[in-house]
Scaffold this motif. Structure first.
Motif, short mmCIF file in Angstrom:
data_model
loop_
_atom_site.label_atom_id
_atom_site.label_comp_id
_atom_site.label_asym_id
_atom_site.label_seq_id
_atom_site.Cartn_x
_atom_site.Cartn_y
_atom_site.Cartn_z
N TYR A 1 -4.74 3.02 -3.57
CA TYR A 1 -5.14 3.44 -2.22
C TYR A 1 -6.12 4.60 -2.28
O TYR A 1 -7.15 4.62 -1.59
CB TYR A 1 -3.87 3.83 -1.47
N ALA A 2 -5.82 5.57 -3.15
CA ALA A 2 -6.69 6.75 -3.27
C ALA A 2 -8.08 6.37 -3.77
O ALA A 2 -9.10 6.86 -3.26
CB ALA A 2 -6.05 7.77 -4.22
N ALA A 3 -8.15 5.49 -4.75
CA ALA A 3 -9.44 5.08 -5.29
C ALA A 3 -10.30 4.39 -4.24
O ALA A 3 -11.53 4.54 -4.24
CB ALA A 3 -9.23 4.16 -6.49
N GLU A 4 -9.65 3.66 -3.33
CA GLU A 4 -10.41 2.93 -2.32
C GLU A 4 -11.23 3.85 -1.42
O GLU A 4 -12.26 3.44 -0.89
CB GLU A 4 -9.47 2.07 -1.47
N PHE A 5 -10.78 5.09 -1.24
CA PHE A 5 -11.56 6.01 -0.42
C PHE A 5 -12.89 6.35 -1.10
O PHE A 5 -13.91 6.50 -0.43
CB PHE A 5 -10.76 7.28 -0.12
N PHE A 6 -12.88 6.43 -2.42
CA PHE A 6 -14.14 6.64 -3.13
C PHE A 6 -15.08 5.45 -2.93
O PHE A 6 -16.27 5.61 -2.70
CB PHE A 6 -13.90 6.89 -4.62
N ALA B 1 -2.75 12.37 -4.69
CA ALA B 1 -4.03 11.74 -4.99
C ALA B 1 -4.71 11.25 -3.72
O ALA B 1 -5.88 11.56 -3.46
CB ALA B 1 -3.84 10.57 -5.96
N ALA B 2 -3.99 10.50 -2.91
CA ALA B 2 -4.60 9.87 -1.73
C ALA B 2 -5.05 10.88 -0.69
O ALA B 2 -6.11 10.71 -0.06
CB ALA B 2 -3.63 8.87 -1.10
N MET B 3 -4.27 11.94 -0.48
CA MET B 3 -4.68 12.92 0.52
C MET B 3 -5.90 13.71 0.04
O MET B 3 -6.69 14.19 0.87
CB MET B 3 -3.53 13.87 0.85
N ALA B 4 -6.05 13.84 -1.27
CA ALA B 4 -7.24 14.52 -1.80
C ALA B 4 -8.48 13.64 -1.64
O ALA B 4 -9.51 14.09 -1.13
CB ALA B 4 -7.02 14.89 -3.26
N THR B 5 -8.39 12.38 -2.05
CA THR B 5 -9.57 11.52 -1.99
C THR B 5 -9.95 11.17 -0.56
O THR B 5 -11.12 10.94 -0.25
CB THR B 5 -9.37 10.22 -2.79
N ARG B 6 -8.96 11.12 0.34
CA ARG B 6 -9.25 10.80 1.74
C ARG B 6 -10.09 11.89 2.39
O ARG B 6 -10.77 11.66 3.39
CB ARG B 6 -7.94 10.59 2.52
#
Length: 488
Positions: free
Chosen positions: A116-121, A165-170
């Motif tokens: 999920y986190a990678a998808e924001f990139f 991870a996800a809250m950082a990449t978002r």
């Protein structure tokens, strides 16, 4: 509770310092703050303790790097984010094990978070080249109206421990795509995932000073100082409503733009015509993802009287089958929470609810032994208005409240100052959608336990926050409009 030592993550890169102007500043021997494995209380690492002066220096570094990053062609910024996406997927094993180690969650949940986190990139690598504008003739014909969008400036990104991870990449992905430079302040419970992601961005090609990271042990004074730095123009915060209110007041002094993703109190409405098996599946996902430590977690489960006993029995059976254990153990169904303090909060909330007349059909008591564990718990006999329906549980506890009429369920669901997400289960999709429109929430999930998607706008109404993350609107939080009047 016996803890299982997680398998070492091959090739994992470990940084424990702050990151300012492209340089890691590791803690000096005998200083810093410990990061604990919540499954057994052991020390994973000791990370730096950033001073207020260092936090202000990080804002200076971001300000110095802003112009050159903002002037980079959008395609170049997007390609860097795409490389970050590729790196994150290539290193998902290392990142997932790191998340489980410092956060405690199930390894399967950690892998899901990495994806999920990678998808924001990836998503914002594509949005970087789609920043739009306007060009039109004024109604009286005397000028052309040109509207462009520019990076808002230096942004302070504050992230919580539940999705490190996800809250950082978002936040990082849209800010970088827009051309902003940033200071990231992760939660003290889970800083190692954030340091990993910052290193990953550096390896992807983000220039020195564009991304900075600080780890103050006393975040209040440090964040206040950064919010009062004249170069800081954006605050993006995910956390509790209580802290969000304080930050909004601080941001007002310098009129810093604020995007706040705050607490939830998610209602679930299970109607009498619901597919009970599907509803149980959906509620189990909505409740137990991340061990219940999610702002989107099912918090108040309203079940129609006609199906209440059947639903409670099936949910109890499923929850009772979830085994407590270390998150890295594939046999575990419920892992450790992030800290003993979180467990103690849940203990008090469950005990208060049971004392008020509710009953635990499974769970309901903290196990003996080390580790921040609490079992999957179902509470029946809960009445709307009890304390447990007035606050976020943030743990593996499912309170069931019986209702008789559809209007009653909607009224109870909206009886809160929060409004992040709601869930509706019914075989009649049109009915479920109609009820969804009546919920005072920013998001509604229909016959499913998962709504989050990088391509969808994430955010709430009322005291669940300001603004939206993800989707094509997420990048707008980091852009300012500029109007140019061109005489004709």
């Amino acid at each position: 509770m016996t803890a299982l030592a997680p398998a070492p993550a091959a090739g994992a890169r470990r940084f424990t310092g702050s990151f300012v102007a492209g340089q890691w500043r590791e803690p000096k021997p005998g200083t810093g703050q410990d990061v604990l494995d919540p499954a057994d209380g052991s020390v994973i690492a000791t990370v730096a303790d950033s001073t207020v002066a260092e936090c202000l220096e990080s804002v200076d570094a971001a300000a110095d790097a802003l112009a050159s990053w903002a002037e980079r062609p959008p395609r170049q910024r997007g390609e860097i984010l795409r490389r970050a996406f590729d790196l994150m997927n290539a290193e998902r094993d290392a990142i997932a094990h790191l998340i489980t180690r410092e956060n405690g969650k199930l390894l399967v949940d950690s892998y899901g978070e990495v994806a999920y986190a990678a998808e924001f990139f990836r998503w914002f690598s594509e949005e970087a080249v789609r920043i739009g504008g306007e060009y039109r003739l004024a109604p009286n014909g005397d000028k052309q109206i040109m509207v462009t969008r520019k990076p808002i400036g230096v942004a302070l990104l504050i992230t919580p421990w539940n999705f490190p991870a996800a809250m950082a990449t978002r936040k990082l992905a849209p800010a970088l795509a827009a051309g902003c430079s940033v200071v990231l302040k992760p939660a003290l419970e889970t800083p190692l995932t954030a340091t990993y992601i910052v290193d990953l961005l550096t390896r992807a090609g983000v220039p020195a000073g564009v991304v900075n990271l600080v780890l103050p042990s006393q975040p209040g004074p440090a964040v206040s100082a950064m919010l009062h730095h004249p170069a800081l123009r954006k605050l993006s915060f995910t956390g509790s409503t209580e802290v969000g209110r304080l930050l909004l007041r601080e941001a007002a002094d310098n009129v810093v733009s604020a995007a706040l993703e705050l607490g939830g109190n998610a209602p679930v409405i299970v109607l009498e015509d619901a597919d009970i098996d599907a509803a149980v599946d959906g509620v189990l996902v909505a409740k137990m993802r991340n061990g219940g430590a999610a702002c989107t977690a099912a918090n108040r489960i309203y079940v129609h009287r006609a199906v209440a006993d059947d639903f409670a029995g099936r949910l109890t059976q499923r929850m009772a089958a979830l085994r407590l254990g270390h998150g890295a153990d594939p046999a575990s169904g419920v892992a450790a929470l992030v800290s003993d303090a979180e467990v103690e909060k849940i203990c008090r909330l469950v005990d208060t609810t049971v004392a008020a007349g509710a009953c635990a059909t499974t769970g309901g008591r903290r196990p003996s032994g080390p580790g921040a564990f609490y079992p999957a718990t179902v509470l029946v006999g809960v009445e709307h208005g009890m304390e447990i329906t007035r606050q976020e549980i943030f743990g593996p506890v499912a309170p069931l409240i019986v209702f008789d009429e559809e209007e009653q369920a909607i009224r109870w669901a909206n009886d809160t100052d929060r409004g992040l997400i709601g869930y509706v289960f019914s075989r009649d999709t049109a009915r479920a959608v109609r009820i969804g429109h009546l919920l005072d929430t920013g998001m509604v999930a229909i016959n499913t336990g998962v709504a989050s998607d990088p391509a969808a706008p994430f955010g709430g109404v009322k005291q669940s926050g300001l603004g939206r993350e993800g989707s094509d609107v997420g990048i707008e939080e980091f852009l300012e409009q500029q109007y140019l009047a061109v005489p004709v």
